[in-house]
Design a protein around this motif. Structure first.
Motif, mmCIF file in Angstrom:
data_model
loop_
_atom_site.group_PDB
_atom_site.id
_atom_site.type_symbol
_atom_site.label_atom_id
_atom_site.label_comp_id
_atom_site.label_asym_id
_atom_site.label_seq_id
_atom_site.Cartn_x
_atom_site.Cartn_y
_atom_site.Cartn_z
ATOM 1 N N TYR A 146 22.932 52.091 1.516
ATOM 2 C CA TYR A 146 24.365 52.021 1.201
ATOM 3 C C TYR A 146 24.776 50.590 0.871
ATOM 4 C CZ TYR A 146 29.411 52.490 1.713
ATOM 5 O OH TYR A 146 30.762 52.455 1.487
ATOM 6 N N ILE A 147 24.255 49.639 1.637
ATOM 7 C CA ILE A 147 24.575 48.236 1.399
ATOM 8 C C ILE A 147 24.052 47.790 0.034
ATOM 9 C CG2 ILE A 147 24.095 45.880 2.151
ATOM 10 C CD1 ILE A 147 26.172 47.312 3.857
ATOM 11 N N ALA A 148 22.825 48.210 -0.305
ATOM 12 C CA ALA A 148 22.257 47.848 -1.615
ATOM 13 C C ALA A 148 23.124 48.378 -2.749
ATOM 14 C CB ALA A 148 20.832 48.391 -1.725
ATOM 15 N N GLN A 149 23.577 49.623 -2.633
ATOM 16 C CA GLN A 149 24.452 50.204 -3.650
ATOM 17 C C GLN A 149 25.766 49.443 -3.739
ATOM 18 O OE1 GLN A 149 24.141 53.565 -5.678
ATOM 19 N NE2 GLN A 149 25.493 52.080 -6.674
ATOM 20 N N THR A 150 26.297 49.037 -2.589
ATOM 21 C CA THR A 150 27.556 48.287 -2.555
ATOM 22 C C THR A 150 27.411 46.942 -3.249
ATOM 23 O OG1 THR A 150 28.185 49.361 -0.468
ATOM 24 C CG2 THR A 150 29.346 47.334 -1.045
ATOM 25 N N VAL A 151 26.292 46.252 -2.998
ATOM 26 C CA VAL A 151 26.044 44.967 -3.653
ATOM 27 C C VAL A 151 26.003 45.156 -5.167
ATOM 28 C CG1 VAL A 151 24.337 43.141 -4.011
ATOM 29 C CG2 VAL A 151 24.867 43.902 -1.692
ATOM 30 N N HIS A 152 25.303 46.183 -5.625
ATOM 31 C CA HIS A 152 25.248 46.458 -7.069
ATOM 32 C C HIS A 152 26.644 46.725 -7.627
ATOM 33 C CE1 HIS A 152 24.051 48.167 -10.943
ATOM 34 N NE2 HIS A 152 24.807 49.202 -10.658
ATOM 35 N N ASN A 153 27.421 47.532 -6.918
ATOM 36 C CA ASN A 153 28.760 47.888 -7.399
ATOM 37 C C ASN A 153 29.679 46.681 -7.518
ATOM 38 O OD1 ASN A 153 27.918 50.535 -7.410
ATOM 39 N ND2 ASN A 153 28.963 51.094 -5.509
ATOM 40 N N GLN A 154 29.427 45.653 -6.711
ATOM 41 C CA GLN A 154 30.269 44.459 -6.737
ATOM 42 C C GLN A 154 29.676 43.339 -7.599
ATOM 43 O OE1 GLN A 154 33.258 44.663 -5.381
ATOM 44 N NE2 GLN A 154 32.683 46.739 -4.793
ATOM 45 N N SER A 155 28.564 43.616 -8.262
ATOM 46 C CA SER A 155 27.898 42.598 -9.063
ATOM 47 C C SER A 155 28.295 42.702 -10.531
ATOM 48 C CB SER A 155 26.374 42.730 -8.939
ATOM 49 O OG SER A 155 25.919 43.867 -9.679
ATOM 50 N N ARG A 156 27.881 41.725 -11.303
ATOM 51 C CA ARG A 156 28.153 41.736 -12.745
ATOM 52 C C ARG A 156 27.342 42.808 -13.468
ATOM 53 N NH1 ARG A 156 25.765 35.786 -13.842
ATOM 54 N NH2 ARG A 156 26.774 35.499 -11.837
ATOM 55 N N ARG A 157 26.390 43.420 -12.763
ATOM 56 C CA ARG A 157 25.554 44.476 -13.348
ATOM 57 C C ARG A 157 26.099 45.884 -13.059
ATOM 58 N NH1 ARG A 157 20.278 42.809 -14.631
ATOM 59 N NH2 ARG A 157 19.911 40.592 -14.229
ATOM 60 N N SER A 158 27.265 45.972 -12.463
ATOM 61 C CA SER A 158 27.774 47.256 -11.985
ATOM 62 C C SER A 158 27.955 48.287 -13.092
ATOM 63 C CB SER A 158 29.104 47.052 -11.250
ATOM 64 O OG SER A 158 30.059 46.449 -12.120
ATOM 65 N N HIS A 159 28.130 47.838 -14.339
ATOM 66 C CA HIS A 159 28.321 48.787 -15.449
ATOM 67 C C HIS A 159 26.990 49.357 -15.938
ATOM 68 C CE1 HIS A 159 27.592 44.856 -17.246
ATOM 69 N NE2 HIS A 159 27.146 45.472 -18.330
ATOM 70 N N ASN A 160 25.878 48.837 -15.423
ATOM 71 C CA ASN A 160 24.553 49.350 -15.786
ATOM 72 C C ASN A 160 23.950 50.136 -14.620
ATOM 73 O OD1 ASN A 160 24.433 48.310 -18.440
ATOM 74 N ND2 ASN A 160 23.947 46.269 -17.640
ATOM 75 N N SER A 161 22.730 50.613 -14.801
ATOM 76 C CA SER A 161 22.122 51.551 -13.848
ATOM 77 C C SER A 161 21.749 50.900 -12.516
ATOM 78 C CB SER A 161 20.867 52.169 -14.459
ATOM 79 O OG SER A 161 21.178 52.901 -15.617
ATOM 80 N N PHE A 162 21.878 51.699 -11.453
ATOM 81 C CA PHE A 162 21.332 51.374 -10.145
ATOM 82 C C PHE A 162 20.252 52.412 -9.874
ATOM 83 C CE2 PHE A 162 21.137 52.147 -5.551
ATOM 84 C CZ PHE A 162 20.934 50.861 -5.062
ATOM 85 N N VAL A 163 18.981 51.980 -9.845
ATOM 86 C CA VAL A 163 17.857 52.898 -9.683
ATOM 87 C C VAL A 163 17.206 52.634 -8.330
ATOM 88 C CG1 VAL A 163 15.629 53.658 -10.578
ATOM 89 C CG2 VAL A 163 17.457 53.019 -12.170
ATOM 90 N N ALA A 164 17.242 53.657 -7.464
ATOM 91 C CA ALA A 164 16.666 53.535 -6.122
ATOM 92 C C ALA A 164 15.311 54.217 -6.065
ATOM 93 C CB ALA A 164 17.612 54.146 -5.095
ATOM 94 N N ILE A 165 14.326 53.519 -5.513
ATOM 95 C CA ILE A 165 12.964 54.046 -5.392
ATOM 96 C C ILE A 165 12.522 53.900 -3.944
ATOM 97 C CG2 ILE A 165 10.578 53.842 -6.180
ATOM 98 C CD1 ILE A 165 11.705 52.326 -8.641
#
Length: 456
Positions: free
Chosen positions: A190-209
């Motif tokens: 959840y924290i990793a997703q939150t960091v992505h959502n608040q980053s400059r990359r938020s408009h691109n993909s978040f891929v979890a493996i």
């Protein structure tokens, strides 16, 4: 748009107010179902109507003439008086009230004199968040719903946890590699997703493996993709790997400690050169990605045992955050109870509340499965309770049912061991059967019996 300030200062309205008996105005305030309280310019509570008892679980005489900032601790969050004082607008917040285990919408309105000096604040509270239309904006005195920042989008006020959130907030603004450590169930994904959502990359993909769930033989082709005919059974058109699909975004490698030595080398190459080779190809492909990794393992021990590469560790470890376990942040457990219970009440169309005793039991429990286990327990008890008030018997039943989940957790799940640990902890702190009875939600005679059994 009607300007209310003009109406309030017309001779007709002033005469109208003067015509209303003082006793009538007081009766209106005292019988209002909506909570109303008033703070002076110093933040002292100068008036509170009886509705505060229903919403806060505290009587007006217990808070009137007291500093609101001092009594706020242990009663509610967040504290918004200072912001309201200088805002020149109504401030809307969603507050958590600890004593009643409820989440309530508060509307704070600052009042200024003719010299534009702050005089006092009027606060009203509502039970139902749907009763407030936050889309409404009045040009004269607009309502503002405050955003308390990155860390307040995640549940918690514990000092260790807030420091983690502060570090993550800073890291989110950059493209640095990030390593998130913590026990299972502490919220790393959840924290990793939150960091992505608040980053400059938020408009691109978040891929979890999840590195622990993909067999080593498939991991390379899944991550890097493959060329047509690269191996028996391969798609005739080839396949784009997860790395390429995340180009411009974020790759989250969960359970990085389970990565095989072979794949560790390949991930290191990606980190150092921003490139990879699809299976069956000698031509590198380049990607612009950010890597966030997480694990519940001790990577330093894994390095000493030659199970994890030190160069990969230091590449991932640009910013490292160690999420505290739930037993290290017991002051946040009530936040979680309130949040989860509200969520499940909405989901199942119920109005369940936890008794004071069960809340005390939940807070004193160690929760080896951390937030994930707590959420599971709250949902289970919310579903199984026959009455609106969920009592401690359901929690003790929960512990009994989970006793055999894993031998290592036997003591944590044992009801008798739990009671013993709770009494010993409280007795060492208070040395008072009256306080222990209050904390555990039992009679003083029962508390004395427990003290004699476990402590004396």
């Amino acid at each position: 748009m009607i300007d209310l300030s003009k109406i309030l200062h017309t001779p007709w309205y002033i005469d109208y107010l003067n015509s209303i008996p003082r006793e009538t105005l007081l009766a209106i305030l005292e019988n209002s179902f909506t909570e109303i309280y008033v703070l002076d310019k110093e933040g002292k509570i100068v008036y509170a109507n009886p509705a505060v008892t229903r919403l806060y679980g505290i009587n007006p005489e217990d808070i009137v003439q007291k500093d609101s900032k001092q009594i706020k601790e242990g009663l509610w969050d967040p504290y918004s008086f200072d912001l309201t004082k200088v805002s020149h607008r109504a401030i809307v917040t969603e507050n958590i009230y600890y004593k009643t285990n409820r989440s309530i919408i508060c509307i704070n309105v600052p009042v200024y004199n003719d010299q534009n000096e702050f005089e006092f604040m009027i606060s009203t509270s509502l039970d139902n968040i749907g009763a407030v239309d936050l889309s409404y904006r009045d040009v004269r005195n607009p309502i503002e719903s405050i955003d308390l920042g990155f860390s307040d989008r995640v549940i918690g006020k514990n000092k260790l946890f807030k420091q983690c959130m502060s570090d993550l907030e800073k890291a989110a603004k950059t493209d640095c590699n990030l390593l998130i450590l913590g026990e299972s169930g502490t919220g790393k994904s959840y924290i990793a997703q939150t960091v992505h959502n608040q980053s400059r990359r938020s408009h691109n993909s978040f891929v979890a493996i999840n590195c622990a769930t993909i067999p080593d033989g498939l991991f390379e082709s899944e991550l890097f993709g493959y060329m047509p005919g690269a191996f028996t059974g391969a798609n005739a058109k080839g396949k784009i790997g997860l790395l390429k699909s995340a180009d411009g975004g974020t790759i989250f490698l969960d359970e990085i400690g389970d990565l095989s030595p072979k794949m560790q080398v390949k991930i290191l190459d990606v980190l150092e050169n921003k490139r990879f080779f699809p299976v069956g190809s000698n031509k590198p492909e380049h990607v612009n990605i950010r890597i966030i990794a997480a694990t519940n393992q001790n990577l330093i021990h894994a390095i000493k045992e030659k199970k994890f590469r030190s160069d990969l560790y230091w590449r991932l470890n640009t910013v490292k955050v160690i999420l505290p376990s739930l037993r290290q942040r017991k002051d946040d457990i009530l936040f979680f109870i309130t949040y989860f219970l509200n969520d499940f009440n909405k989901r199942y169309n119920t109005k369940k509340i936890f008794s004071k005793t069960i809340i005390s039991y939940i807070i004193n429990y160690d929760w080896p499965g951390n937030v994930r286990q707590l959420k599971n327990a709250v949902e289970r008890m919310c579903i199984l309770s026959d009455s609106i008030i969920v009592n401690e018997s359901l929690f003790l039943r929960y512990l009994d049912q989970e006793e055999d989940i894993e031998e290592a957790y036997e003591e944590s799940f044992n009801v008798e061991a739990f009671k013993k640990r709770t009494v010993i902890k409280l007795y060492s702190k208070y040395k008072s059967s009256r306080i222990i009875a209050k904390e555990m939600g039992v009679s003083q005679s029962t508390a004395n019996l427990l003290i004699n059994k476990y402590c004396i």
